[in-house]
Design an enzyme around this catalytic site. Structure first.
Site: not given
Length: 309
Positions: A131, A211
């Site tokens: 990530d 989101c």
């Protein structure tokens, strides 16, 4: 057994030895279908203010440009589902952030993995990613048979659900490759129906600009848009709604990772304790936690927003 098969068997054994739950391997090649989807997603502005998603497009879709001479993409899944969870009446934190910063935990294991690989096989060129670089982790997890990308955009493993960290190791070593698994979401739309902000625009299409995780972690503005007031359902850092409602997560089992054990205070803090937390306490409590990413001011902004119901 061929040399590639021997190397592959060693890799999967070593993955278990280092504490990873699952390991799959795919051929390093350009992701043409993903390139088209990513380009369309960016074109619609669904990445919100995450401008970094626009960078290094060519590297995202072809691991051979990240690691010259790359032959294989090894993908690992590490379970983070906790045995204990927060008190439900307090501001909520996504489960992945209960313990230590996963970047540090996994990066150390990837470095150790590469050292073991070189000790066993010889000079292997490679890089590990968690990530932190332009790698389409979920696509590689899918291509290597570790699950399918669900309607909520997460990798779902048929036997274990979706509460996993994904890490990749790109190497210049040819290996025996796994194949993808089929999609098992069927007609289920629980995640789409449950998302309070409408961030799941369509099956598999996440509108990052709507989101809750984006607003509470990525958004750096001083204020969260008023139109979302009352829609966050007490989420102060991240959000697990689309995973919590997924039927496949009935198979999720508590992890056994000491480094990812929840911070005890986090589990028991009341709403008042969250709201009255000083910056000094924030830094001490979350110095090794992903929560530090929001910074003290960001967390306070999120907590204030939750009060505007």
């Amino acid at each position: 057994m061929t040399q590639q098969e021997r190397h592959t068997a060693f890799i999967k054994e070593q993955a278990k030895a280092l504490g990873f739950d699952y390991c799959g391997i795919a051929r390093a090649e350009q992701l043409d279908d993903d390139a088209r989807r990513l380009e369309a997603w960016l074109g619609k502005g669904l990445h919100g203010g995450m401008q970094y998603m626009e960078n290094h497009f060519d590297l995202r879709i072809d691991p051979r440009k990240l690691v010259p001479g790359a032959k294989s993409v090894i993908t690992f899944l590490l379970n983070y589902y906790p045995e204990q969870q927060q008190r439900p009446d307090a501001p909520q934190v996504a489960k992945y952030a209960y313990g230590a910063d996963y970047h540090e935990v996994i990066r150390a294991r990837l470095n150790q993995f590469l050292q073991c690989l070189r000790a066993e096989i010889g000079e292997v060129q490679g890089r590990g990613f968690v990530d932190s670089a332009p790698v389409l982790e979920r696509s590689w997890a899918q291509r290597s048979g570790l699950g399918w990308i669900g309607k909520n955009g997460n990798i779902i493993h048929k036997q274990a659900g979706s509460f996993f960290f994904i890490a990749t190791l790109i190497v210049d070593l040819p290996l025996a490759y796994d194949g993808p698994v089929t999609d098992h979401c069927g007609r289920c739309t629980r995640c789409l129906d449950a998302c309070p902000t409408g961030a799941l625009a369509a099956p598999g299409l996440v509108d990052g600009s709507r989101c809750i995780s984006y607003f509470t972690i990525e958004l750096k503005d001083a204020l969260i848009p008023e139109k979302f007031q009352g829609q966050f359902r007490n989420w102060a850092f991240g959000c697990d709604i689309c995973q919590d409602v997924c039927p496949w997560n009935r198979f999720a089992q508590p992890h056994q990772q000491e480094a990812l054990q929840p911070i005890p205070a986090l589990l028991n803090m009341s709403t008042q304790e969250w709201e009255e937390m000083s910056e000094t306490t924030f830094r001490e409590l979350f110095r090794q936690s992903p929560i530090k990413r929001s910074k003290y001011k960001g967390l306070q902004r999120n907590l204030q927003f939750l009060k505007l119901k």
